[in-house]
Enzyme design. Sequence first.
Site, PDB file in Angstrom:
ATOM      1  N   GLU A 189       0.813  -1.219   0.000  1.00 23.24           N
ATOM      2  CA  GLU A 189       0.000   0.000   0.000  1.00 23.24           C
ATOM      3  C   GLU A 189       0.843   1.265   0.000  1.00 23.24           C
ATOM      4  O   GLU A 189       1.719   1.447   0.845  1.00 23.24           O
ATOM      5  CB  GLU A 189      -0.930   0.017   1.219  1.00 23.24           C
ATOM      6  CG  GLU A 189      -1.820   1.246   1.279  1.00 23.24           C
ATOM      7  CD  GLU A 189      -2.853   1.190   2.387  1.00 23.24           C
ATOM      8  OE1 GLU A 189      -3.661   2.128   2.493  1.00 23.24           O
ATOM      9  OE2 GLU A 189      -2.859   0.216   3.166  1.00 23.24           O
TER      10      GLU A 189
ATOM     11  N   LYS B 106      -8.600  -0.675   1.230  1.00 24.82           N
ATOM     12  CA  LYS B 106      -9.639  -1.059   2.183  1.00 24.82           C
ATOM     13  C   LYS B 106     -10.452  -2.158   1.529  1.00 24.82           C
ATOM     14  O   LYS B 106     -11.031  -1.953   0.468  1.00 24.82           O
ATOM     15  CB  LYS B 106     -10.552   0.128   2.542  1.00 24.82           C
ATOM     16  CG  LYS B 106     -10.164   0.808   3.827  1.00 24.82           C
ATOM     17  CD  LYS B 106     -10.382  -0.075   5.024  1.00 24.82           C
ATOM     18  CE  LYS B 106      -9.508   0.342   6.196  1.00 24.82           C
ATOM     19  NZ  LYS B 106      -8.680  -0.749   6.661  1.00 24.82           N
TER      20      LYS B 106
END
Length: 331
Positions: free
Chosen positions: A146, A162
């Site tokens: 990420e 997410k």
Amino acid sequence: MHDSFAHVGGLLATRLLDVTTDLSALDGEGWWAVVVDYEGKVTCARFADVRPAPLPAPRRPWRGPHPSQWRSSLERAAYEEGVRRIRGHIERGEVYQANLCRVLAAPLPPDQDPAALALRLAEGNPAPYAAVVSLPERAVISASPELYLSRDGDVIESRPIKGTGATAADLLEKDHAENVMIVDLVRNDLGRVAAVGSVTVPALCEVEQHPGLVHLVSTVRARLAPEAGWPELFAATFPPGSVTGAPKSSALRIIDELEPEPRGPYCGAVGWVDADRHRASLAVGIRTFWLSSGVIRFGTGAGITWGSDPRREWHETELKASRLIALASTP
């Protein structure tokens, strides 16, 4: 242990010049390896020699803890109770979502080489933002998928994750809703230091494949306002929204109440800043090990919303940890 070095973004950095806790140094000159703990402790290490190169060859094979030696800061019952308590906060309107994390720790056999663990992760769990930063007091080895912040001139970008599943079919409506909420949070965070009207979302809820799991990923982009430097950028955006929750201030308070141990580099930032070229890539410190004082640690967590099931969220933390803990352990 190796002399101090960093390997990140395909670059090998050696000959440590200095270490500072001052983020404004990143607006100065030189190439810096950067680790910022979730709690805000800053480590910026400037290196003299930076070149494209593979990971340095380990001095010896990795010898990690036995799988049975890992202990969790929150065991299953406590974690599931934490999920229920967050749902209570959501019911009372205090927060929309909050990340609940736990830290796994085990004793480490002496004189282990961080490069050896980094090599294991590179082979067994390749990651787009893989990094190792080895300094005298602590080594951080990350297989992060990420992006927290990248910079190219005045263009800044974040790619929050997410939503996690073993396959795309496991992703729920809750995962998409969670992702959109965090995108709004990241847009607001970047908007505090961006040129007016420059914040865009080029990609929303894209499915990305990673070893053993899939993620929902979005992209938020902006142009940095001329008066904003690295201290202002961190003040506006740190800790990353994807590992805190929304609203961020409420989520941070709830996390502090429920998590018994500091997260350290986990959920912080790990990466590099080239101050001379105004370029940078900092990952969110997930899928990340840190070694210090004869202990190896690793964090795992999940985003909790009203639709969360405590058992499912516990299993998500297990899914995220299992592959990497296996790679770091020695039977």
